[in-house]
Design a protein around this motif. Structure first.
Motif, short mmCIF file in Angstrom:
data_model
loop_
_atom_site.label_atom_id
_atom_site.label_comp_id
_atom_site.label_asym_id
_atom_site.label_seq_id
_atom_site.Cartn_x
_atom_site.Cartn_y
_atom_site.Cartn_z
N GLU A 134 0.86 -1.18 0.00
CA GLU A 134 0.00 0.00 0.00
C GLU A 134 0.90 1.23 0.00
OE1 GLU A 134 -3.26 2.29 2.79
OE2 GLU A 134 -3.26 0.08 2.83
N ARG A 149 -3.64 6.18 0.12
CA ARG A 149 -5.05 5.94 0.44
C ARG A 149 -5.76 7.29 0.39
NH1 ARG A 149 -8.03 1.88 3.87
NH2 ARG A 149 -6.12 0.66 3.72
N ILE A 175 -7.64 2.77 -2.37
CA ILE A 175 -6.35 2.32 -1.86
C ILE A 175 -5.42 2.06 -3.04
CG2 ILE A 175 -5.17 0.57 -0.48
CD1 ILE A 175 -7.99 0.05 0.82
#
Length: 175
Positions: A149, A152, A168
């Protein structure tokens, strides 16, 4: 049983219909692929036509996974960046595995096949980037496939009034 993957398949009427059915079925099963159920083929068709036009124009490439019967069981569109400072990575869009095949490891197989295809068939591409809808745990699935990740955006996706989800951003370095 595993899927058989093909990069850049010939897009004939049978494949077109198979992807349309896959996208409709995934959407109606609650898959986060651009729609909210219920949808019909006529709802999905315009978006599929846009994505297939990008394939025809060379802006995207298509990876298709077929099951033992030859049916379209999984897809991902791999889309090139047009900005000259970002051509070293590409986008993965419309990552789908048919609901009847979920839970068999085909999602991981699809993501591995996509990474392998990019490594071997896309000169100069060093990473794959994708976005996924929050609230479904998809980021955990992609993390298990090696993605990280990297961003976001809170409440960027409105699936219904009062139901906003995070967008995301995930990245898989290929080096």
């Amino acid at each position: 049983m595993t899927l058989t993957f093909t990069l850049d398949p010939v897009i004939d009427p049978v494949l077109h219909a198979g992807i349309l059915d896959l996208w409709t079925d995934v959407s109606n099963a609650g898959g986060a692929v651009g729609f909210v159920p219920p949808v019909g083929r006529d709802d999905v068709r315009p978006q599929l036509i846009k994505q297939l036009a990008q394939v025809a124009d060379g802006g995207s490439r298509l990876l298709v996974g077929r099951d033992a019967e030859g049916g379209v069981a999984a897809t991902v569109f791999l889309t090139f960046n047009t900005h000259h400072l970002m051509t070293h990575w590409l986008w993965a869009y419309t990552v789908m595995v048919h609901p009847r095949h979920q839970g068999k490891g085909y999602g991981r197989d699809l993501m591995a096949a996509a990474a392998d295809a990019v490594r071997t068939s896309f000169d100069g591409v060093e990473a794959i980037r994708l976005c996924c809808r929050g609230g479904l745990g998809l980021e955990h699935f992609y993390a298990s496939c090696g993605y990280k990740e990297v961003g976001r955006i809170p409440d960027a996706i409105r699936v219904a009034p009062g139901d906003d989800r995070d967008d995301i951003i995930m990245l898989l370095p290929l080096r």
